[in-house]
Design a protein around this motif. Structure first.
Motif, short mmCIF file in Angstrom:
data_model
loop_
_atom_site.label_atom_id
_atom_site.label_comp_id
_atom_site.label_asym_id
_atom_site.label_seq_id
_atom_site.Cartn_x
_atom_site.Cartn_y
_atom_site.Cartn_z
N ASP A 66 -27.73 17.19 33.69
CA ASP A 66 -26.68 16.45 34.29
C ASP A 66 -25.68 17.00 35.46
O ASP A 66 -25.65 16.58 36.57
CB ASP A 66 -25.68 15.86 33.21
CG ASP A 66 -26.19 14.85 32.08
OD1 ASP A 66 -27.15 14.38 32.75
OD2 ASP A 66 -25.56 14.80 30.98
N CYS A 67 -25.54 18.20 34.95
CA CYS A 67 -24.60 18.91 36.06
C CYS A 67 -25.62 19.24 37.48
O CYS A 67 -25.06 19.15 38.56
CB CYS A 67 -24.16 20.29 35.51
SG CYS A 67 -23.01 21.26 36.46
N HIS A 68 -26.64 19.67 37.15
CA HIS A 68 -27.59 19.96 38.45
C HIS A 68 -27.48 18.90 39.27
O HIS A 68 -27.48 18.57 40.23
CB HIS A 68 -28.96 20.35 37.82
CG HIS A 68 -28.89 21.74 37.32
ND1 HIS A 68 -29.90 22.66 36.88
CD2 HIS A 68 -27.90 22.76 37.23
CE1 HIS A 68 -29.66 23.72 36.68
NE2 HIS A 68 -28.27 23.78 36.61
N LYS A 69 -27.76 17.60 38.51
CA LYS A 69 -28.01 16.41 39.24
C LYS A 69 -26.73 15.97 40.07
O LYS A 69 -26.78 15.52 41.11
CB LYS A 69 -28.09 15.04 38.22
CG LYS A 69 -28.68 13.90 38.81
CD LYS A 69 -29.28 13.09 37.22
CE LYS A 69 -29.07 11.56 37.65
NZ LYS A 69 -29.21 10.94 36.62
N THR A 126 -41.66 24.86 31.11
CA THR A 126 -41.98 24.50 32.40
C THR A 126 -40.97 23.80 32.76
O THR A 126 -40.49 23.81 34.06
CB THR A 126 -43.37 23.64 32.23
OG1 THR A 126 -44.30 24.49 31.53
CG2 THR A 126 -44.09 23.54 33.65
N VAL A 127 -40.63 22.61 31.93
CA VAL A 127 -39.58 21.55 32.66
C VAL A 127 -38.35 22.49 32.75
O VAL A 127 -37.69 22.19 34.03
CB VAL A 127 -39.30 20.49 31.66
CG1 VAL A 127 -38.13 19.66 32.15
CG2 VAL A 127 -40.51 19.80 31.29
N LEU A 128 -37.90 23.36 31.89
CA LEU A 128 -36.63 24.01 32.21
C LEU A 128 -36.72 24.71 33.32
O LEU A 128 -35.77 25.05 34.21
CB LEU A 128 -36.65 25.03 30.82
CG LEU A 128 -35.50 25.51 30.55
CD1 LEU A 128 -34.31 24.35 30.35
CD2 LEU A 128 -35.51 26.34 29.25
N LEU A 129 -37.81 25.56 33.82
CA LEU A 129 -37.99 26.50 34.66
C LEU A 129 -38.11 25.57 36.14
O LEU A 129 -37.37 26.10 37.06
CB LEU A 129 -39.10 27.32 34.71
CG LEU A 129 -39.28 28.27 33.73
CD1 LEU A 129 -40.65 29.02 33.47
CD2 LEU A 129 -38.09 29.54 34.10
N LEU A 130 -38.56 24.59 36.09
CA LEU A 130 -38.96 23.66 37.40
C LEU A 130 -37.62 22.97 37.85
O LEU A 130 -37.41 22.85 39.06
CB LEU A 130 -40.11 22.77 37.42
CG LEU A 130 -41.63 23.63 37.31
CD1 LEU A 130 -42.80 22.82 37.17
CD2 LEU A 130 -41.92 24.63 38.46
N THR A 131 -37.07 22.34 36.94
CA THR A 131 -36.00 21.40 37.34
C THR A 131 -34.98 22.06 38.22
O THR A 131 -34.75 21.94 39.33
CB THR A 131 -35.41 20.71 36.15
OG1 THR A 131 -36.44 20.20 35.29
CG2 THR A 131 -34.67 19.73 36.63
N PRO A 132 -34.54 23.19 37.81
CA PRO A 132 -33.54 23.80 38.64
C PRO A 132 -34.23 24.73 39.78
O PRO A 132 -33.17 24.44 40.75
CB PRO A 132 -32.83 25.02 37.79
CG PRO A 132 -33.48 24.65 36.28
CD PRO A 132 -34.78 23.93 36.61
N ALA A 133 -35.27 25.16 39.93
CA ALA A 133 -35.82 25.48 40.86
C ALA A 133 -35.93 24.46 42.08
O ALA A 133 -35.62 24.92 43.24
CB ALA A 133 -37.17 26.26 40.42
N VAL A 134 -36.59 23.48 41.73
CA VAL A 134 -36.64 22.46 42.95
C VAL A 134 -35.35 22.04 43.45
O VAL A 134 -35.16 21.86 44.46
CB VAL A 134 -37.46 21.18 42.09
CG1 VAL A 134 -37.31 20.04 43.14
CG2 VAL A 134 -38.97 21.50 41.91
#
Ligand code: HEC
Length: 148
Positions: free
Chosen positions: A128-131, A12-20
């Motif tokens: 980190d990269c997404h951030k 869930t965390v994996l899916l949600l973080t990049p989607a948001v």
């Protein structure tokens, strides 16, 4: 089952973080949209591979970890964003690939714990990269709005 609940939480965390994150990033011109669409597909594929690796790690399927891990690693080598934000992307990408490779090597030696630890670190590189790029993207959009 406890481990299944944990697996679900991780997914869930994996899916949600990049989607948001992605929803915050895109918008603006159609050229940028096209570019973003291509990059999205690319990143989605990365997500699929990382899930396959997670399956390998939970079921102790070393072949799966190695083959899909290599795909994760290869994907770290090329991305559109590499062109736009060359230096920072290289840095982030190198760290990501380092962790993925450590995981693959641990799996080749059938060292499950080491592979699991390296996997968690590789996920940290995703975050980190997404951030970093979220901040970059916002700055770019702000500049465009101000007409600079
Ligand atoms: C070196 C930088 C970097 C790393 C490492 C990275 N990403 Fe991304 N990711 C991006 C950028 C930039 C975007 C937004 C643009 C794009 O899609 O390329 C993104 C977007 C995404 C998206 C959203 C795609 C969509 O449909 O909108 C997903 C999913 C994703 N990444 C998954 C992952 C996963 C999973 C990992 C780690 C296994 C990962 N990323 C590692 C840079 C990175």
């Amino acid at each position: 089952m406890k481990s299944k609940a944990r697996l679900n939480a991780v997914l869930t965390v994996l899916l949600l973080t990049p989607a948001v994150f992605a929803s915050l990033m895109f918008g603006e011109t159609s050229a940028e949209k096209k570019e973003a669409k291509h990059a999205k597909t690319f990143m989605r594929q990365k997500l699929v591979y990382s899930q396959d690796v997670l399956e390998g790690l939970t079921l102790e399927n070393y072949d799966l970890i190695v083959t899909k891990g290599m795909k994760m690693w290869n994907m770290g080598k090329s991305n559109l964003w590499q062109v736009i934000f060359a230096d920072e992307y290289q840095k982030q990408s190198a760290s990501y690939r380092g962790h993925v490779m450590a995981m693959v090597e641990a799996a080749r030696e059938q060292k499950l714990e080491a592979a699991r630890e390296a996997y968690v670190k590789s996920l940290q590189s995703c975050y980190d990269c997404h951030k970093y790029f979220k901040v970059e993207q916002r700055a770019r959009l702000q500049k465009a709005k101000e007409g600079k």
